[in-house]
Write a protein that holds these residues in place. Structure first.
Motif, PDB file in Angstrom:
ATOM      1  N   THR A 167       0.850  -1.191   0.000  1.00 43.61           N
ATOM      2  CA  THR A 167       0.000   0.000   0.000  1.00 43.61           C
ATOM      3  C   THR A 167       0.884   1.238   0.000  1.00 43.61           C
ATOM      4  OG1 THR A 167      -0.084  -0.037   2.413  1.00 43.61           O
ATOM      5  CG2 THR A 167      -1.852  -1.180   1.231  1.00 43.61           C
ATOM      6  N   ASN A 168       0.311   2.374  -0.369  1.00 44.86           N
ATOM      7  CA  ASN A 168       1.099   3.609  -0.479  1.00 44.86           C
ATOM      8  C   ASN A 168       1.680   4.061   0.852  1.00 44.86           C
ATOM      9  OD1 ASN A 168       0.705   3.861  -3.240  1.00 44.86           O
ATOM     10  ND2 ASN A 168      -1.234   4.973  -2.991  1.00 44.86           N
ATOM     11  N   SER A 226       2.473  -1.308  -6.377  1.00 44.88           N
ATOM     12  CA  SER A 226       1.613  -0.715  -5.344  1.00 44.88           C
ATOM     13  C   SER A 226       0.186  -1.250  -5.436  1.00 44.88           C
ATOM     14  CB  SER A 226       1.605   0.814  -5.476  1.00 44.88           C
ATOM     15  OG  SER A 226       1.104   1.203  -6.738  1.00 44.88           O
TER      16      SER A 226
END
Length: 541
Positions: free
Chosen positions: A449-450, A466
């Protein structure tokens, strides 16, 4: 009074220390005890001027403030390196000269059928699995080669010491299997290799000198000497155990590994030595994602210790100032095998489909951690968890699901440290921090995840992407790679897009057809026409 626990890694070994206070001087005092630097007079140098301490982010610790910052995230790890030595330097062995020597039959000593199996196992390892060029004094099809006289051994060694310049060998691996002894005379001292003519022998020291000093072929190149000795003299065995920690170092040239294994009479079986079995098994597993030789040797040592073979001696002496890695001669072996047919593995796709649901569930519940999809093996069992976050508790492992040969593991933790682990599968990181210690690898993908932070230096490039996964973007990146002739990268991207589509869409979706079509085009351009036809047919279907 407060105390602070820290793990310090030096020369591949972990040391648990307790600091009385958070100041650099306190840490350096403890580290000096570990490194125990000695000068030519064998006096300990009570100084850190020859070493530097770095944290897990490769930042050198030079003051108290940096030390305090390192303790903000637990557990705390430091690494100690000699100044001037690059932490990431390594020897890559891909084209060694491998010499296998040994004697089974002796004029008066016992026959050693175990040596036959040892030499066959070593040959299979280095020739069939690693693809190296191997020369052996023993040929299973020629019974007369069970005998090896001193003259034959000398001739064999000299021949390959002087006639190999055209081969461009990058290293040497020399193996001896047979009877051995230790002598102490005025003209000679140390370990000897006993040849079939029992009254004759050659010192192990001379073998090393031949390839270290008498030829320039292996100058400044790794040299690995393996002495696998069978010994029936129990008195010798006791002497050897007493001298184990004071084993003579035969040359002071760096780049040298010496591996000693001595099997006493009561442990001699007709299936080869346990050391050879462990060595070949561990190094065979190493082929897919190589770890350093010293790391593999530590694993071998642990296996021998766990077996509790009384009298079995195993010791490693090295002067290498860099890590040594053994790679398959065809270095493309790794990259070409990582994703072979993974898109056609139904259980793999089902396992990852379930993992996608678990990722979304963790995100919705604002949970942090990782999800691992990997081949089922004991390495990920709670009893042997290779994640440093498991040091104090097993509570972080929440779920385990199984799909055939694959298992899904979820771990909830803000910070996760991979500690010398190879994961044969993929990882999903959800809003967490991942650090790595030692030799770590992932054979498939790392999806994050970011808000995740990945601070890992893997032995091999790991495909990272991502979350959420955008298959359209993957296809665009693949087409861009195709257009600039980066065909291997294009295949990686198209195949990953195909896997994700198979995990999230119905089997007849047009996106699956597009991925197969582009894989067909790319394989066609590489000249791999059978694979191209295979994917064209899948696209049409």
């Amino acid at each position: 009074m407060s105390s602070y626990k820290v793990f310090v890694y030096f020369e591949g070994k972990a040391h648990e220390l307790t600091l009385a206070s958070l100041n650099l001087k306190s840490l350096e005092e403890e580290v000096v005890k570990i490194v125990n630097i000695k000068d030519d007079n064998k006096k300990t140098i009570n100084s850190m001027r020859h070493f530097k301490i770095v944290d897990n982010n490769k930042q050198e610790i030079i003051n108290d403030q940096q030390l305090k910052i390192s303790f903000e995230m637990q557990p705390v790890f430091f690494f100690v390196y000699p100044i001037g030595k690059e932490e990431n330097e390594r020897y890559k062995i891909m084209n060694p000269l491998v010499l296998l020597t040994g004697a089974l039959k002796y004029n008066s000593l016992d026959y050693l059928p175990e040596v036959k199996l040892d030499l066959i196992m070593f040959r299979n390892l280095f020739e069939e699995i690693y693809g190296y060029e191997v020369y052996s004094t023993y040929d299973p099809n020629k019974p007369e080669t069970e005998l090896l006289t001193l003259n034959q051994l000398n001739h064999f060694s000299m021949k390959h010491c002087t006639n190999n310049n055209e081969k461009k060998y990058d290293s040497l691996i020399f193996v001896w299997c047979g009877h051995g002894d230790k002598i102490s005379e005025e003209e000679e001292e140390g370990d000897i290799l006993i040849t079939s003519d029992n009254d004759k022998y050659i010192s192990f020291k001379k073998i090393q000198q031949l390839f270290t000093y008498d030829t320039n072929t292996f100058l400044n190149r790794p040299k690995i000497f393996i002495k696998n000795v069978y010994r029936r003299n129990e008195q010798y065995q006791q002497q050897q155990q007493q001298q184990q920690r004071q084993q003579q170092w035969y040359n002071n040239e760096s780049d040298t590994f010496i591996i000693f294994s001595t099997t006493p009479e009561k442990l001699i079986f007709e299936k080869g030595s346990y050391f050879t079995e462990c060595f070949c098994n561990i190094m065979s597993q190493n082929i897919k994602l190589p770890k350093s030789l010293d790391s593999n040797l530590m694993s071998i040592s642990k296996l021998i210790e766990q077996k509790a073979l009384t009298g079995q001696i195993f010791q490693v002496i090295t002067m290498c100032d860099r890590h040594v890695f053994l790679y398959n001669k065809d270095h493309s072996y790794h990259q070409s095998n990582i994703n072979i047919e993974i898109d056609q593995d139904l259980l793999w796709n089902e396992a990852n489909k379930k993992a996608h649901e678990m990722v979304n569930e963790m995100i919705n519940n604002k949970q942090q951690g990782i999800i691992v999809v990997a081949k089922s093996n004991e390495q990920l069992s709670p009893r042997n968890m290779p994640f440093s976050m498991m040091i104090t508790s097993l509570k972080h492992m929440k779920k385990i699901s199984t799909f055939g040969q694959y298992s899904i593991y979820s771990f909830f933790s803000k910070k996760i440290i991979f500690d010398n682990i190879t994961i044969d599968g993929c990882i999903y990181a959800i809003d967490c921090i991942i650090d790595a210690i030692g030799n770590c690898d992932i054979t498939q993908q790392l999806i994050h995840t970011n808000n995740s932070v990945i601070r890992c230096n893997f032995n091999y490039p790991v495909f990272t992407y991502s979350w959420p996964i955008d298959t359209e973007e993957l296809m665009e990146l693949g087409i861009d790679s195709f257009n600039i002739q980066n065909l291997d990268k294009a295949i990686e991207l198209f195949r990953f897009s195909l896997c994700i589509s198979l995990q999230t869409l119905h089997s007849s979706h047009i996106d699956i057809s597009k991925s197969c079509d582009w894989l067909g085009r790319t394989y066609n351009k590489k000249g791999k026409y059978d694979k191209a036809v295979e994917y064209y047919k899948r696209s049409l279907k």
